[in-house]
Design an enzyme around this catalytic site. Structure first.
Site, PDB file in Angstrom:
ATOM      1  N   SER A  18       0.869  -1.181   0.000  1.00  0.00           N
ATOM      2  CA  SER A  18       0.000   0.000   0.000  1.00  0.00           C
ATOM      3  C   SER A  18       0.900   1.222   0.000  1.00  0.00           C
ATOM      4  O   SER A  18       1.126   1.854   1.028  1.00  0.00           O
ATOM      5  CB  SER A  18      -0.927  -0.029   1.207  1.00  0.00           C
ATOM      6  N   THR A  19       1.402   1.517  -1.159  1.00  0.00           N
ATOM      7  CA  THR A  19       2.416   2.543  -1.364  1.00  0.00           C
ATOM      8  C   THR A  19       2.103   3.237  -2.675  1.00  0.00           C
ATOM      9  O   THR A  19       1.562   2.615  -3.583  1.00  0.00           O
ATOM     10  CB  THR A  19       3.817   1.889  -1.444  1.00  0.00           C
ATOM     11  N   THR A  20       2.435   4.506  -2.799  1.00  0.00           N
ATOM     12  CA  THR A  20       2.240   5.183  -4.070  1.00  0.00           C
ATOM     13  C   THR A  20       3.457   6.039  -4.379  1.00  0.00           C
ATOM     14  O   THR A  20       4.238   6.372  -3.481  1.00  0.00           O
ATOM     15  CB  THR A  20       0.947   6.030  -4.063  1.00  0.00           C
TER      16      THR A  20
END
Length: 508
Positions: free
Chosen positions: A328-330
């Site tokens: 869960s990274t952007t």
């Protein structure tokens, strides 16, 4: 031809916020910070003000800097039992377990990093930079297909507490494509931060609120938050073809592992033709993982570990014959007409399931991320920056300009996603959008995951009898989300967002 700059990120409104900053006369760093703040509304399950991240900043005729504002371990562990428990996230083709609850919250650094970078590198007022995000929080953002997927995927987390359910399921059911997500509480927080006394609000109101809330079952102390340092480091730099690769240095491991793999390619230890011979790429991943296990894990805090790893026993043994999860990274990549480049990766883990009351801020679960704790949960050293696979990177040219700016989400798949895109663009000659969209594979711990598009015979040849090969039916965010911008051969801006995470590119 674009005149001001270009940006690639994970949502159209994230990109739009960065373009607003560029059009207002801001530089790449203003645009990156504007896009980061917007991403907390547009990509709410991937990043949060209570998460952590890194920004790689490069400017012509200046030494590049890596701003490390990733999460840190608390200064003490609370006695058991804690609010800390597992949840399973079902990708369809694989299930990954995460731990959430207040006991999973590490010291956040993302807001501290935003304030520091904007003060040191930006040129616009903070109020101008944060205004797009404030407007998005108030007016809401329409959920797209990828957003719906994330809400469905992380349903066990976004429904873990009443506060989370109220924010993420305001009508009592998961948000779907076409629904509108609003976060007016976060908009109000950003408005306070945008005001002249924003730093005082952060230090004297927001940090005490986080500490008080986590006291019910977590490890954070107010002093952990007040004494958190944004670290400024020299990036790891290695030659690669006609470029210098700049990437995240220790104590994070992702950039070092990318540099290790590219160093082997530099010296022709492995000669990749991955589309025809995926077994070469898989062996490169095996080799890199073995080097990590034998020489890197537990040693990232040692002085000079980067030089030892890239030139010492790990590399020598590799060259001598080693060849015989949702993140869960952007990521946000920006380049401007002045030659500035910003590569910014941020993450909230998956979120701990707790939303800080009256702020709209989901707290991180970095102490519950197995990838960050190879020695096991609740065994972390006190008061120490966590390592990370996050690897904001760029290829700097001999003409003193950034030619490729990129990074990715994707947990342990970050390094292999970036490696494959760099090789396809810089060596195989793919156009940037094609390099990003091309099928990926990832080998780790005896398991080879691969997307459709690879030759099954090549995959079979790459797999050893004791290993498991998992064929994914469609491209998936499991394999990362590389958003990148760069320059064409004629010096024009180019870019692409990763279709696996609904990535978007824009320029102005």
């Amino acid at each position: 031809m674009a005149k001001r700059g270009a940006i690639a990120a994970g949502h159209p409104q994230t990109v739009a916020a960065g373009l607003v900053a560029l059009e207002a006369g801001g530089n790449a760093f203003d645009a990156a910070i504007a896009a980061l703040a917007a991403s907390w509304i547009t990509e709410p399950l991937l990043t949060s003000p209570a998460g952590g991240g890194f920004l790689l900043a490069a400017q012509p005729h200046q030494s590049p800097r890596l701003y490390d504002f990733f999460c840190q371990t608390p200064s003490q562990r609370s006695p058991e039992p804690q609010d800390f428990y597992p949840v399973g996230v079902d990708f369809g083709d694989a299930i990954q377990e995460f731990h959430i609850g207040l006991g999973s919250v590490a010291v956040p650094g993302l807001l501290a990093g935003l304030l520091r970078v904007q003060a040191e590198l930006g040129r616009l007022p903070r109020s101008v930079v944060l205004e797009p995000a404030i407007a998005l929080g108030r007016e809401g953002v329409e959920i797209n297909a990828f957003g719906e997927y994330c809400f469905r995927l992380l349903d066990p987390i976004v429904t873990a507490t009443p506060e989370a359910r109220s924010l993420y399921q305001p009508q009592g059911q998961p948000l779907r494509s076409g629904d509108r997500f609003r976060n007016t509480d976060l908009a109000a927080v950003l408005e306070e931060l945008a005001a002249p006394k924003g730093q005082a609000f952060y230090e004297h109101e927001l940090l005490p609120a986080i500490a008080n809330y986590c006291a019910a079952g977590g490890n954070l102390q107010l002093t952990d938050l007040q004494q958190y340092p944004v670290a400024v480091r020299s990036p790891l730099a290695i030659p690669f073809g006609n470029y210098r690769l700049l990437t995240n240095p220790p104590p994070s491991s992702g950039g070092l592992l990318i540099a290790f793999a590219l160093s082997l390619l530099n010296q022709s230890v492995i000669n990749l033709n991955p589309q025809q011979h995926p077994q070469d790429l898989v062996q490169l991943m095996r080799l890199t993982n073995r080097a990590r296990r034998d020489f890197l894990d537990g040693a990232l805090q040692q002085a000079g570990i980067d030089r030892q790893f890239l030139t010492g026993a790990a590399f020598e043994q590799a060259a001598a014959g080693w060849l015989n999860r949702l993140g869960s990274t952007t990521h946000i990549s920006v380049i401007d007409a002045e030659g500035n480049a910003a590569s910014l990766t941020s993450s909230n883990g998956e979120g701990c399931g707790h939303v800080l009351p009256d702020t709209g801020i989901m707290l991180n679960n970095m102490l519950g991320e197995a990838d960050l704790h190879p020695l096991g949960f609740h065994r972390w050293p006190l008061g120490q920056r966590l390592g990370s696979m996050m690897s904001p990177s760029l290829l700097w040219g001999e003409d003193d300009r950034p030619h490729l700016v990129l990074g990715s989400g994707g947990s342990n798949r970050i390094r292999t996603a970036i490696l494959q895109v760099i090789h396809r663009w810089a060596v195989e000659g793919y156009a940037l959008a094609e390099a990003i969209a091309a099928p990926r594979l990832h080998w780790e711990a005896g398991v080879l995951n691969w997307e459709p598009g690879w030759d099954p015979a090549g995959i079979e040849a790459a797999s050893q009898p004791s290993e498991t090969a998992i064929a994914w039916t469609t491209p998936n965010m499991f394999f990362g989300g590389v958003h990148a911008v760069g320059l064409t051969a004629t010096g024009e801006f180019c870019g692409a967002g990763d279709p696996r995470r609904s990535g978007v590119y824009g320029c102005c």
